[in-house]
Structure formats: structure tokens, C-alpha cells
Motif scaffolding. Structure first.
Motif, PDB file in Angstrom:
ATOM      1  N   ASN A  11      -8.810   2.058   5.583  1.00 30.29           N
ATOM      2  CA  ASN A  11      -8.730   1.966   4.120  1.00 30.29           C
ATOM      3  C   ASN A  11      -8.974   0.540   3.631  1.00 30.29           C
ATOM      4  O   ASN A  11      -9.662   0.327   2.620  1.00 30.29           O
ATOM      5  CB  ASN A  11      -7.366   2.455   3.617  1.00 30.29           C
ATOM      6  CG  ASN A  11      -7.243   3.966   3.722  1.00 30.29           C
ATOM      7  OD1 ASN A  11      -8.257   4.676   3.774  1.00 30.29           O
ATOM      8  ND2 ASN A  11      -6.010   4.465   3.778  1.00 30.29           N
ATOM      9  N   LEU A  12      -8.426  -0.442   4.347  1.00 26.86           N
ATOM     10  CA  LEU A  12      -8.626  -1.845   3.949  1.00 26.86           C
ATOM     11  C   LEU A  12     -10.095  -2.254   4.098  1.00 26.86           C
ATOM     12  O   LEU A  12     -10.647  -2.965   3.259  1.00 26.86           O
ATOM     13  CB  LEU A  12      -7.742  -2.780   4.789  1.00 26.86           C
ATOM     14  CG  LEU A  12      -6.235  -2.716   4.528  1.00 26.86           C
ATOM     15  CD1 LEU A  12      -5.482  -3.613   5.506  1.00 26.86           C
ATOM     16  CD2 LEU A  12      -5.911  -3.127   3.078  1.00 26.86           C
ATOM     17  N   LEU A  40       0.848  -1.194   0.000  1.00 23.08           N
ATOM     18  CA  LEU A  40       0.000   0.000   0.000  1.00 23.08           C
ATOM     19  C   LEU A  40       0.884   1.245   0.000  1.00 23.08           C
ATOM     20  O   LEU A  40       1.943   1.249   0.624  1.00 23.08           O
ATOM     21  CB  LEU A  40      -0.888   0.021   1.244  1.00 23.08           C
ATOM     22  CG  LEU A  40      -2.010  -1.022   1.335  1.00 23.08           C
ATOM     23  CD1 LEU A  40      -2.759  -0.857   2.654  1.00 23.08           C
ATOM     24  CD2 LEU A  40      -2.971  -0.902   0.155  1.00 23.08           C
ATOM     25  N   PRO A  41       0.452   2.321  -0.674  1.00 26.48           N
ATOM     26  CA  PRO A  41       1.247   3.565  -0.669  1.00 26.48           C
ATOM     27  C   PRO A  41       1.268   4.165   0.734  1.00 26.48           C
ATOM     28  O   PRO A  41       0.237   4.231   1.410  1.00 26.48           O
ATOM     29  CB  PRO A  41       0.513   4.464  -1.652  1.00 26.48           C
ATOM     30  CG  PRO A  41      -0.845   3.873  -1.809  1.00 26.48           C
ATOM     31  CD  PRO A  41      -0.745   2.415  -1.506  1.00 26.48           C
ATOM     32  N   SER A  42       2.444   4.566   1.187  1.00 27.61           N
ATOM     33  CA  SER A  42       2.575   5.084   2.546  1.00 27.61           C
ATOM     34  C   SER A  42       1.901   6.449   2.714  1.00 27.61           C
ATOM     35  O   SER A  42       1.447   6.784   3.803  1.00 27.61           O
ATOM     36  CB  SER A  42       4.042   5.147   2.970  1.00 27.61           C
ATOM     37  OG  SER A  42       4.804   5.754   1.967  1.00 27.61           O
ATOM     38  N   ALA A  43       1.803   7.221   1.652  1.00 24.28           N
ATOM     39  CA  ALA A  43       1.225   8.561   1.747  1.00 24.28           C
ATOM     40  C   ALA A  43      -0.214   8.514   2.259  1.00 24.28           C
ATOM     41  O   ALA A  43      -0.597   9.315   3.120  1.00 24.28           O
ATOM     42  CB  ALA A  43       1.281   9.252   0.378  1.00 24.28           C
ATOM     43  N   GLU A  44      -1.004   7.557   1.748  1.00 24.58           N
ATOM     44  CA  GLU A  44      -2.426   7.478   2.147  1.00 24.58           C
ATOM     45  C   GLU A  44      -2.646   6.580   3.366  1.00 24.58           C
ATOM     46  O   GLU A  44      -3.780   6.344   3.768  1.00 24.58           O
ATOM     47  CB  GLU A  44      -3.262   6.923   0.981  1.00 24.58           C
ATOM     48  CG  GLU A  44      -3.169   7.762  -0.278  1.00 24.58           C
ATOM     49  CD  GLU A  44      -3.176   6.885  -1.534  1.00 24.58           C
ATOM     50  OE1 GLU A  44      -3.936   5.893  -1.548  1.00 24.58           O
ATOM     51  OE2 GLU A  44      -2.409   7.176  -2.469  1.00 24.58           O
ATOM     52  N   ASN A  45      -1.549   6.049   3.927  1.00 22.41           N
ATOM     53  CA  ASN A  45      -1.665   5.121   5.060  1.00 22.41           C
ATOM     54  C   ASN A  45      -0.620   5.473   6.113  1.00 22.41           C
ATOM     55  O   ASN A  45       0.220   4.669   6.474  1.00 22.41           O
ATOM     56  CB  ASN A  45      -1.470   3.676   4.583  1.00 22.41           C
ATOM     57  CG  ASN A  45      -2.530   3.249   3.581  1.00 22.41           C
ATOM     58  OD1 ASN A  45      -3.637   2.905   3.958  1.00 22.41           O
ATOM     59  ND2 ASN A  45      -2.189   3.310   2.297  1.00 22.41           N
ATOM     60  N   LEU A  69     -14.430  -5.665   5.229  1.00 26.37           N
ATOM     61  CA  LEU A  69     -14.983  -4.957   6.384  1.00 26.37           C
ATOM     62  C   LEU A  69     -15.276  -5.949   7.511  1.00 26.37           C
ATOM     63  O   LEU A  69     -14.873  -5.733   8.661  1.00 26.37           O
ATOM     64  CB  LEU A  69     -16.283  -4.236   5.975  1.00 26.37           C
ATOM     65  CG  LEU A  69     -17.041  -3.559   7.125  1.00 26.37           C
ATOM     66  CD1 LEU A  69     -16.215  -2.442   7.754  1.00 26.37           C
ATOM     67  CD2 LEU A  69     -18.383  -3.004   6.620  1.00 26.37           C
ATOM     68  N   SER A  70     -15.924  -7.063   7.160  1.00 25.80           N
ATOM     69  CA  SER A  70     -16.318  -8.026   8.194  1.00 25.80           C
ATOM     70  C   SER A  70     -15.098  -8.746   8.794  1.00 25.80           C
ATOM     71  O   SER A  70     -14.972  -8.880  10.010  1.00 25.80           O
ATOM     72  CB  SER A  70     -17.361  -8.981   7.602  1.00 25.80           C
ATOM     73  OG  SER A  70     -16.994 -10.313   7.772  1.00 25.80           O
ATOM     74  N   VAL A  71     -14.174  -9.180   7.960  1.00 24.53           N
ATOM     75  CA  VAL A  71     -12.989  -9.914   8.449  1.00 24.53           C
ATOM     76  C   VAL A  71     -12.120  -9.020   9.345  1.00 24.53           C
ATOM     77  O   VAL A  71     -11.634  -9.463  10.395  1.00 24.53           O
ATOM     78  CB  VAL A  71     -12.167 -10.463   7.257  1.00 24.53           C
ATOM     79  CG1 VAL A  71     -10.817 -11.000   7.722  1.00 24.53           C
ATOM     80  CG2 VAL A  71     -12.947 -11.532   6.519  1.00 24.53           C
ATOM     81  N   LEU A  72     -11.933  -7.774   8.951  1.00 21.96           N
ATOM     82  CA  LEU A  72     -11.026  -6.891   9.695  1.00 21.96           C
ATOM     83  C   LEU A  72     -11.720  -6.136  10.833  1.00 21.96           C
ATOM     84  O   LEU A  72     -11.093  -5.333  11.527  1.00 21.96           O
ATOM     85  CB  LEU A  72     -10.338  -5.911   8.740  1.00 21.96           C
ATOM     86  CG  LEU A  72      -9.442  -6.561   7.673  1.00 21.96           C
ATOM     87  CD1 LEU A  72      -8.840  -5.498   6.757  1.00 21.96           C
ATOM     88  CD2 LEU A  72      -8.328  -7.392   8.314  1.00 21.96           C
TER      89      LEU A  72
END
Lengths: 82, 148, 148, 82
Positions: free
Chosen positions: D35-36, D21-26, D44-47
Motif C-alpha cells: 500500500n505504501l 494507517l487504518p488497520s483494516a486495509e493493512n 515505490l523506489s525507496v521502499l
């Protein structure tokens, strides 16, 4: 008769590992111990230690118990095995 | 299985017996060894005296109490007597259970009671060749408090 | 000494290493085995997945914490990964100390923390050949309470 | 970039073991996780599970932490070794 055994330091200090006592004059543990202490000053001092442990018929005793002919009484210091 | 013997014992053999059943999930073993320093003395070896007859009886009683308290699948207790030199094995306690908690507790319980209830006495020999009886440790008595 | 490996290990070899120093008076070992029943399922075997890199780091951290807390003369920790069948050895913790109390405590501490902190996951296979991930046990979390 | 790893059930349920994943947005853990979760309902449900565990650079994290390029983030279920 009652068989009396001594182990470890107690045996070394008394210079004796085993003796036989008549059951008639030693009909409980407290009496037997008092009789042994009367033998001389060394017996008195060795058997007066607060740490002395006693087993009757191979079971540890904390209190006085009645003794009968054929019983086995053992005196020994705190155990240090393991 | 309880044994009082002059011969040495083998860790692997005892461990293999303990893990035999397929329901065993945990094995805890304790081994006590002759260590070089005790109560400030440089130890060269020791002699273990015991009270034959009472020894076996008291060890059986301690193991029975442990079995009443925890779910034990197999238990081995070996204590040596006679002359032992530096680093030799003195005592073995092995416990097999389904879950680890029972194995740890039962093994430590048996050692704590053995140390204060089983009629064994150690006479150490120091590096100058002088022999003396080992004093009982107060910490061995206070170790029992956690089981009451 | 910490090892994460697919190969089996030998109890005697690990025990012999632990007792080498002459100051060792007590050795406690724990071995975890694949047992036939878990959470109501008849188990035939299991696969152990781990997070390489983090596994070693977290085990080293757990052992370090134990060493800061108790006087440990030698410590061995082995955890297997990959496929294991019934009754196979999964994990070994061995502790050598001068006194037994430290050995028991450190060994159980390491297992309690390993069970909740080290990144291993078990996938069991039951007797019908069905595979499923093992659920974490609440009792493993509560086991940590005694160390705080 | 930030390396994101998934283990055990989490990996199976997402059908994925690793992504970048890009570090700028995370730039922190909470943002990355949010974001994930936006990816789809399965993510959404798993995390969203309360039992989800997170490590950053192979050290378990209980709270939010700042993330930089090169960091490794791992999501996994409660551990069951031993």
C-alpha cells in the motif's frame, strides 16, 4: 663456563637457583642435561619430567642446540603468568 | 610499550595513551586479576616469579608477531611481578586499531601466547596460609590452536 | 547494565564497576571512537540517530543472548547518541568473567550483533562540512558467521 | 490504526518520519508495504530496496506478520552504530 639457571618448582625441588658448568664437557644441550641427571636420583627425577621447559640465551628451545662458553641455559616448569 | 613491574597500573592512564591518535577507531583492553577461586582452592593472594631478561625478550617477541599479523596503531602490555593480594591487577593488554576485528584478535593472541610462552610462574597462597605453585592449564595450550 | 545516552562515559568508572566481584579473573573492554577516516572520507564528526524504545530492547536482547552462551559475571553496554566530534567515544562494552576466553568471546559477540541488529544510524560530516549517511559494511554482516 | 515510522535515509528520502494507517486495509506487513509503495514513484523506489529493514513492535522481522490496531511498524536502512 656455561651459566645454568633454575626457576619455580624446578629450583625448589633441586634446592638450587644457579650453577656454572664447564663448557668443554657440556658442548650441547642434550649432553648438559644428561650430565645434570647423573648428579643423583632427585636431579634425575626432577629433570626427567616431560613438561620441563628449556631456554638457551633466553630463547625457548624444543630441540638440541650447540653450547659455547658464556651461554645461559635455563630450566623451568610450564609457565603460568597472565 | 612493554613493562614488567611490581607497581600497580591505572586503566584510565593506559587507555588514554592508546586512544591518542585520531586514526584510532577501536580500543580493546584485557585485564587479568587475582580471583578468589583457582583450581578448586580458595585463594588469598599470590607471588609472581619471573625470569628477568627473558621476560622482556619474550613479551617483545609476542607483540612483534601480533604487529606483523594485524594493523595495530598502538599496543601496551604490562605484567606485574612480586606479591599480589585478592582482586589485584596482574596483567594488562591494550590494543588500538582502526577496526574492531584487529583489536580483538591481537589482544587475545597476545594473551594466549603470553600464557604459554612468557616466563612467569604463579605461587598461590590459600585461605589457610598454605603456598603452592599453580599448575599450567591444558586449555592454555589448546588456546594456541586457533592462531595456526 | 545498559545505557543509551548523549553524555560521554568514563573508562575507569566502568572498569571499576566490572571488577568489583572477587570471583572476577578477566575483564575485556571494547571502546569505539570517532576516527578521522571512514570509507575514504576525512571525517570531522558525526551524528548518531537511533530508534528510541527499540534500541534498548535490541541491546537487552543481545546481552541476554551473550549471557546464555558464556559465563558472564558482569556486563556493561553504553551507546551514545547525538552529535560527536573527532576522537570522541561512541560505544563501550565491558565484560567480567572468571576466565579470559569467555570475556573475549562475549565482548566481540555483543559488538558484532550490535553492529548489525541495534537501530543506530551514523551521519558523518566531512572536513568540507558536507553531511552524508554512512553505508553499512558487508564485513559487519559476515562477522556474524563465526557465531553460528 | 497502525503507527508507521521511518528512520535515517528512508525518512530523508520520503520526507516523513511518521504516519498512521487504518488497520483494516493493512492487516499484514506485506499488504502495508505494498500500500505504501502505491503512493507514488518515490515511495515505490525507496521502499523497494533489497536492504530495507523492518521492525514490528520494535522487533526486527524477516517475514510477513499479521498486524493489529495499535501495532508499531518501522522501516529503516541497515544499521550503522557501534
Amino acid at each position: 663456563m656455561i651459566k645454568v639457571l633454575f626457576f619455580a618448582q624446578i629450583r625448589d625441588q633441586l634446592g638450587l637457583s644457579e650453577l656454572q658448568l664447564p663448557s668443554a664437557e657440556n658442548n650441547d644441550l642434550t649432553t648438559l642435561l644428561e650430565n645434570l641427571k647423573l648428579r643423583d636420583n632427585n636431579w634425575l627425577s626432577v629433570l626427567s619430567k616431560g613438561s620441563l621447559m628449556v631456554a638457551v640465551n633466553q630463547t625457548m628451545q624444543a630441540d638440541n642446540v650447540v653450547l659455547c662458553s658464556g651461554d645461559e641455559v635455563a630450566f623451568f616448569p610450564p609457565v603460568t603468568g597472565g | 610499550m612493554i613493562r614488567v613491574q611490581t607497581e600497580d597500573f591505572n586503566q584510565q592512564r593506559e587507555y588514554d595513551c592508546l586512544r591518542e591518535q585520531s586514526s584510532v577507531g577501536a580500543v580493546v583492553t584485557f585485564t587479568g586479576l587475582v580471583r578468589d577461586m583457582n583450581q578448586g582452592e580458595q585463594v588469598a593472594g599470590l607471588t609472581l616469579e619471573h625470569y628477568p631478561g627473558m621476560t622482556e625478550k619474550s613479551l617483545a617477541q609476542i607483540v612483534l608477531q601480533a604487529k606483523q599479523r594485524w594493523n595495530i596503531l598502538a599496543c601496551t602490555l604490562i605484567h606485574r611481578v612480586g606479591e599480589l593480594t585478592l582482586s589485584e591487577q596482574i596483567v594488562f593488554v591494550g590494543i588500538a586499531t582502526a577496526h574492531r576485528k584487529d583489536a580483538f584478535a591481537a589482544c587475545e593472541y597476545i594473551m594466549d601466547y603470553l600464557k604459554t610462552q612468557a616466563p612467569f610462574w604463579k605461587k598461590e597462597c590459600n585461605s589457610q596460609g598454605i603456598s603452592y605453585w599453580v599448575d599450567a592449564r591444558e586449555s592454555d595450550n589448546s588456546a594456541l590452536d586457533k592462531w595456526s
